[in-house]
Design an enzyme around this catalytic site. Structure first.
Site, mmCIF file in Angstrom:
data_model
loop_
_atom_site.group_PDB
_atom_site.id
_atom_site.type_symbol
_atom_site.label_atom_id
_atom_site.label_comp_id
_atom_site.label_asym_id
_atom_site.label_seq_id
_atom_site.Cartn_x
_atom_site.Cartn_y
_atom_site.Cartn_z
ATOM 1 N N TYR A 1 -10.120 15.334 -6.562
ATOM 2 C CA TYR A 1 -9.349 14.736 -7.656
ATOM 3 C C TYR A 1 -8.581 15.808 -8.427
ATOM 4 O O TYR A 1 -7.376 15.691 -8.663
ATOM 5 C CB TYR A 1 -10.296 13.981 -8.587
ATOM 6 C CG TYR A 1 -9.600 13.271 -9.725
ATOM 7 C CD1 TYR A 1 -8.871 12.121 -9.493
ATOM 8 C CD2 TYR A 1 -9.692 13.759 -11.022
ATOM 9 C CE1 TYR A 1 -8.234 11.460 -10.540
ATOM 10 C CE2 TYR A 1 -9.063 13.116 -12.077
ATOM 11 C CZ TYR A 1 -8.334 11.959 -11.823
ATOM 12 O OH TYR A 1 -7.706 11.324 -12.858
ATOM 13 N N THR B 1 -10.246 3.267 -19.761
ATOM 14 C CA THR B 1 -9.587 2.271 -18.920
ATOM 15 C C THR B 1 -10.640 1.613 -18.029
ATOM 16 O O THR B 1 -11.792 2.061 -17.978
ATOM 17 C CB THR B 1 -8.528 2.942 -18.030
ATOM 18 O OG1 THR B 1 -9.191 3.815 -17.091
ATOM 19 C CG2 THR B 1 -7.536 3.736 -18.864
ATOM 20 N N LYS C 1 -4.447 16.232 -8.669
ATOM 21 C CA LYS C 1 -3.787 16.104 -9.970
ATOM 22 C C LYS C 1 -3.028 17.379 -10.337
ATOM 23 O O LYS C 1 -1.961 17.325 -10.956
ATOM 24 C CB LYS C 1 -4.802 15.724 -11.040
ATOM 25 C CG LYS C 1 -5.343 14.300 -10.888
ATOM 26 C CD LYS C 1 -4.220 13.281 -10.868
ATOM 27 C CE LYS C 1 -4.718 11.855 -10.789
ATOM 28 N NZ LYS C 1 -3.617 10.856 -10.787
ATOM 29 N N ASP D 1 0.868 -1.158 0.000
ATOM 30 C CA ASP D 1 0.000 0.000 0.000
ATOM 31 C C ASP D 1 0.915 1.221 0.000
ATOM 32 O O ASP D 1 1.583 1.513 1.001
ATOM 33 C CB ASP D 1 -0.890 -0.002 1.245
ATOM 34 C CG ASP D 1 -1.854 1.172 1.298
ATOM 35 O OD1 ASP D 1 -1.641 2.155 0.560
ATOM 36 O OD2 ASP D 1 -2.805 1.117 2.097
ATOM 37 N N VAL D 2 0.986 1.927 -1.123
ATOM 38 C CA VAL D 2 1.977 2.996 -1.256
ATOM 39 C C VAL D 2 1.593 4.269 -0.513
ATOM 40 O O VAL D 2 2.286 5.287 -0.634
ATOM 41 C CB VAL D 2 2.269 3.303 -2.743
ATOM 42 C CG1 VAL D 2 3.006 2.154 -3.394
ATOM 43 C CG2 VAL D 2 1.001 3.645 -3.496
ATOM 44 N N ASN E 1 1.765 5.674 -10.713
ATOM 45 C CA ASN E 1 0.510 5.533 -11.443
ATOM 46 C C ASN E 1 -0.715 5.429 -10.534
ATOM 47 O O ASN E 1 -1.836 5.470 -11.010
ATOM 48 C CB ASN E 1 0.587 4.296 -12.346
ATOM 49 C CG ASN E 1 -0.691 4.048 -13.109
ATOM 50 O OD1 ASN E 1 -1.052 4.807 -14.000
ATOM 51 N ND2 ASN E 1 -1.397 2.971 -12.745
#
Length: 262
Positions: A164, A199, A168, A68-69, A95
């Site tokens: 979000y 995606t 970003k 879990d980054v 990513n």
């Protein structure tokens, strides 16, 4: 082929979370096809293992690593494992990202705001903090961060993308900071501004919404994870040795071109 031969790469959020090919999976596959050894990082090891098996079936080199980054200890273990296993670390592809609930500053839940920040922005900080010292030891490296058009235009297909869009946009500033601070050490940092790519993350929108997204793009075609992956290969390769601090749109011309009404 062979543009990344001899290099070792970490791709976080590598395996798609649903059926289909995501940006991380496409990037990992292309890194391996270009000769890199790829460490596939996901919270759930089984998904990364499936992707690793696919890459090895093509003759590439890849291993899965469960982490879990957003957790500092897990990220440090990821970087240490990579160097212990392969002797070096050359490429970090950040990513990992989530959308969060649609909301504005008036409606957002603070816990959701913090969750999106931890996943989209803090994870990149932790990964860079753990990986940059290893890159320095090897004489340099390349960092590719995955951002979004939402960080430029403030929207993510629907109104109310405050968390979000903010993260970003923050990732773009973060990229510039890394690029400036480490350029003299041959550590490059660049950022992909991903547009309306189809995606697994957006497939739930449905056919009508996906068609509207396609028509909004000047090239009038649908982007895929492969488009993102090919750009990541370019920026990670030595062919981009003189490229750092770049915000590269992968968007079919959306930012650069404005169409006349039809």
């Amino acid at each position: 082929m062979g543009r990344l031969t001899g290099k070792v790469a970490i791709v976080t959020g590598a395996a798609s979370q649903a059926e289909g090919l995501g940006n991380g999976a496409a990037t990992a596959i292309l890194f391996a096809r270009e000769g890199a050894t790829v460490v596939l990082v996901n919270r759930r090891a089984n998904q990364a293992e499936e992707l690793a098996a696919r890459i090895r079936a093509e003759g590439g080199e890849a291993v899965a690593f469960a982490a879990d980054v957003t957790e500092p200890e897990a990220v440090e273990a990821m970087a240490a494992f990579t160097v212990a296993s392969f002797g070096r670390l050359d490429i970090l592809h950040n990513n990992v990202g989530i959308g969060g609930r649609l909301s504005t500053p008036e409606t957002i839940d603070l816990a959701d705001w913090q969750r999106v920040f931890e996943t989209n922005l803090t994870s990149a900080l932790l990964c860079c903090r753990a990986c940059i010292p290893r890159m320095r030891t090897g004489g340099g490296g390349a960092i590719v961060n995955v951002s979004s058009l939402a960080g430029v235009i403030g929207l993510s297909g629907s109104p109310g993308a405050v968390a979000y869009a903010t993260t970003k946009a923050g990732l773009q500033g973060f990229t510039l900071s890394i690029a400036a601070d480490y350029a003299a050490e041959n550590i490059r940092a660049n950022c992909l501004l991903v547009g309306t790519v189809n995606t697994p993350m957006v497939s739930r929108l449905g056919a009508d919404a996906l068609e509207r997204r396609r028509k909004s793009v000047p090239l009038q075609t649908e982007g895929t994870g492969w488009d993102v992956g090919h750009a990541a290969v370019d920026l990670a390769s030595d062919e981009a040795r003189w490229v750092t601090g770049v915000m590269l749109p992968i968007d079919g011309g959306f930012l650069a071109i404005r169409q006349w009404p039809r």
